[in-house]
Scaffold this active site. Structure first.
Site, PDB file in Angstrom:
ATOM      1  CG  ASP A  99     -13.835   4.321 -13.481  1.00  0.00           C
ATOM      2  OD1 ASP A  99     -13.150   4.772 -14.341  1.00  0.00           O
ATOM      3  OD2 ASP A  99     -14.157   3.679 -12.801  1.00  0.00           O
ATOM      4  CG  ASP A 201     -11.047   0.890 -16.662  1.00  0.00           C
ATOM      5  OD1 ASP A 201     -10.825   0.481 -15.883  1.00  0.00           O
ATOM      6  OD2 ASP A 201     -10.680   0.139 -17.900  1.00  0.00           O
ATOM      7  CD  GLU A 261      -7.034  -0.231 -13.464  1.00  0.00           C
ATOM      8  OE1 GLU A 261      -7.176  -1.039 -12.832  1.00  0.00           O
ATOM      9  OE2 GLU A 261      -7.872   0.051 -14.553  1.00  0.00           O
ATOM     10  CG  HIS A 321     -13.793  -2.180  -8.455  1.00  0.00           C
ATOM     11  ND1 HIS A 321     -12.758  -0.938  -8.169  1.00  0.00           N
ATOM     12  CD2 HIS A 321     -13.489  -1.941  -9.940  1.00  0.00           C
ATOM     13  CE1 HIS A 321     -12.463  -0.421  -9.482  1.00  0.00           C
ATOM     14  NE2 HIS A 321     -12.704  -1.436 -10.384  1.00  0.00           N
ATOM     15  CG  ASP A 322     -10.504  -4.232 -10.000  1.00  0.00           C
ATOM     16  OD1 ASP A 322     -11.797  -5.149 -10.569  1.00  0.00           O
ATOM     17  OD2 ASP A 322      -9.901  -2.711 -10.957  1.00  0.00           O
TER      18      ASP A 322
HETATM   19  C1  GLC Z   1      -9.900  -1.698 -14.677  1.00  0.00           C
HETATM   20  C2  GLC Z   1     -10.679  -1.757 -13.696  1.00  0.00           C
HETATM   21  C3  GLC Z   1     -11.922  -3.074 -13.916  1.00  0.00           C
HETATM   22  C4  GLC Z   1     -11.765  -3.472 -15.563  1.00  0.00           C
HETATM   23  C5  GLC Z   1     -10.631  -3.436 -15.974  1.00  0.00           C
HETATM   24  C6  GLC Z   1     -11.563  -3.138 -16.829  1.00  0.00           C
HETATM   25  O1  GLC Z   1      -9.022  -2.721 -14.463  1.00  0.00           O
HETATM   26  O2  GLC Z   1     -10.786  -1.472 -12.229  1.00  0.00           O
HETATM   27  O3  GLC Z   1     -13.127  -3.122 -12.891  1.00  0.00           O
HETATM   28  O4  GLC Z   1     -12.666  -5.321 -14.975  1.00  0.00           O
HETATM   29  O5  GLC Z   1     -10.525  -2.355 -15.735  1.00  0.00           O
HETATM   30  O6  GLC Z   1     -12.248  -1.902 -17.702  1.00  0.00           O
END
Ligand code: GLC
Length: 529
Positions: A99, A201, A261, A321-322
């Site tokens: 990641d 990310d 993402e 995880h979010d």
């Molecule tokens: C992404 C991750 C999340 C994190 C955010 C900031 O959305 O999935 O868990 O808090 O980025 O890095």
């Protein structure tokens, strides 16, 4: 099949390392733990694992605040342990994705420590610094996604730095070529080690409007994230150039892949695939917001399938995880288990790479985390209900103390049903959800239509979603009954050769035309013709 590409034709399993398996009894999952559980993943049949960040971090955002991109945090292990995990995964045919967090570092990263040391530090411009407006106000109206203004005052130098998330997560300045070069170096470091790819990310935020214009108000103006239209602080056109250079770097190695993402609408998400020269995959998050509804699911499947360019490839995500786990979001007093089984069919029989989130193969629900045990900072910076701890509670391996996850005190409480809903119990039960996932994964692998085929929606009665997949001589029919009574998909007659039905223990109908689905049942039928 020699042209089988793991990221395209395979299935990816997301591991949240803190919560998957604890190898040293400190209550926090680690690399040794993951390594010890690889056989579970091989048995399940996944092609790749994606590990949420394992790099050294002060853990303000549990690893999404990186203080060294080229090492492993001691809580998870070290580089030697990582190499061993990689070798063991590869020996089982499992690829490993890391990641990569390019938008921001930790405020403890040496780059940022130098950057904030003085206005003239050579690394000052590696981050985004601005003077306050006259009167001390921030330079513009941008807000942080995790609460508060996006500009963090730095009394020592009298300027403010940009932070799209927590104040401990300063945004990098990708417009500085030295930053781009350093970050490419990070990718190479891991690629040379043998890593197969990256989950990237919030890639849609690495470039912002250089003029830093104010965002206009949204339809519901207000001080928070939702109060603005995010036209100037994300999705800048320049990001595509950065991505093309990242892709060229990855293409210099064998079969490496990147999934991004991108927190935007599906049509915009698809643009990040470029013409096959940007991301390999971009998460389709549409289902994270959908209710349990045949029409809504059908609309989202068709929309992303059409939006993805010919050179690209779709994907599906139900949990991560979010966001609260999908077995929680789509739960139902009587039909919750049936829905979790039917959801597995949608995820694994539509067109696109499926992303599984650890524990969903057991139907894990969100755990209850009492206020005094909350760990996610969003509970403080945003709202107690914004805490993501519930979807991060540890994996249930067995009915042993600590759920077989740890011999110590788990860092987050276990979900209430761990004694009955665990890997050991479900492996012993041929009708379990775990076995259904395994059966669906195996069916995908032996059915070219499911791994590769085109997607064609089929007419179906209200409450039923049906589609066809076809690749060369391979053809599959899929039907999902979202309703709470029996429905017939009404397929035309076709001899059934193979398939999976969510009704435990039932034998498949000989003819697809005869299929009748009970409440929230689903079936995938490989048929002739
Ligand atoms: C992404 C991750 C999340 C994190 C955010 C900031 O959305 O999935 O868990 O808090 O980025 O890095």
């Amino acid at each position: 099949m020699s042209d089988r590409l793991w990221w395209k034709h395979g299935v990816v399993y997301q591991i949240y390392p803190r919560s998957f398996m604890d190898g040293n009894g400190d209550g926090v999952g680690d690399l040794a733990g993951i390594r010890a559980r690889l056989d579970h993943l091989a048995w399940l049949g996944v092609d790749a694992i994606w590990l949420s960040p394992i790099f050294p971090s002060p853990m303000a955002d549990f690893g999404y605040d990186v203080s060294d991109y080229c090492d492993v945090d001691p809580v998870f292990g070290d580089l030697t342990e990582f190499d061993a995990l990689l070798a063991d995964a590869h020996a089982r045919g499992i690829r490993v994705m890391l990641d990569w967090v390019p938008n921001h570092t930790s405020d403890q990263h040496p780059w940022f420590r130098e950057s904030r040391a003085s206005r003239t530090n050579p690394r000052r411009d590696w981050y985004v610094w601005r003077d306050p407006n006259p009167g001390g106000a921030p330079p513009n109206n941008w807000v942080a996604m995790f609460g508060g203004p996006a500009w963090q005052p730095d009394p020592a130098t009298g300027q403010l730095y940009l932070r799209s998330f927590l104040k401990e997560q300063p945004d990098l300045n990708w417009r500085n070529p030295e930053v781009e070069r350093a970050m490419h170096g990070v990718l190479r470091f891991w690629l040379e080690r043998g890593v197969d790819g990256f989950r990237i990310d919030v890639i849609h935020r690495i470039a912002k409007d250089p003029a830093m214009r104010d965002n206009p108000p949204s339809e519901r103006p207000g001080p928070g994230w939702g109060g603005q239209l995010h036209v100037h602080d994300e999705n800048h056109a320049d990001i595509h150039g950065f991505l093309r250079r990242i892709r060229a770097l990855l293409d210099g190695y064998d079969e490496r892949a990147a999934v991004g993402e991108i927190g935007l609408a599906p049509e915009q998400v698809a643009t990040y695939l470029g013409r096959g020269d940007e991301l390999h995959l971009a998460f389709n998050f549409a289902f994270l917001r959908q209710r349990w509804d045949a029409e809504a699911f059908g609309r989202e499947l068709a929309l992303f399938d059409a939006a993805v360019p010919a050179e690209g490839w779709p994907d599906l995500v139900f949990s991560n995880h979010d966001i609260p786990r999908h077995a929680t979001r789509w739960d139902h007093p009587q039909l919750g288990e049936a829905r979790a089984r039917a959801a597995a069919v949608v995820l694994l029989a539509a067109r696109g790479t499926p992303f599984l989130y650890f524990g969903e193969e057991l139907g894990m629900r969100n755990g209850e985390v009492p206020p005094e045990r909350r760990r996610d900072p969003l509970a403080w910076t945003l709202h107690p209900n914004a805490s993501r701890d519930g979807e991060r509670t540890p994996m249930h391996w067995s009915a042993a103390p600590g759920a077989g996850f740890t011999t110590g005190e788990p860092w987050l409480p276990l979900a209430a049903d761990w004694r009955t809903r665990n890997v050991e119990a479900q492996r012993a039960d041929r009708g379990s959800l775990l076995w259904l996932y395994r059966d669906l994964l195996a069916l995908r692998r032996r059915t070219p239509a499911l791994e590769r085929g085109v997607f064609r929606p089929l007419p179906a009665p209200a409450g039923v979603l049906a589609w066809e997949r076809r690749h060369g001589g391979s053809r599959a029919l899929v039907a999902v009954n979202f309703a709470d009574d029996e429905r017939k998909p009404g397929f035309a007659a076709a001899a059934v050769r193979d398939g999976v039905w969510t009704r435990a223990g039932a034998s498949l109908p000989g003819d697809a035309g005869q299929l009748a689905l009970g409440p929230c049942e689903a079936a995938v039928l490989a048929v002739d013709g």
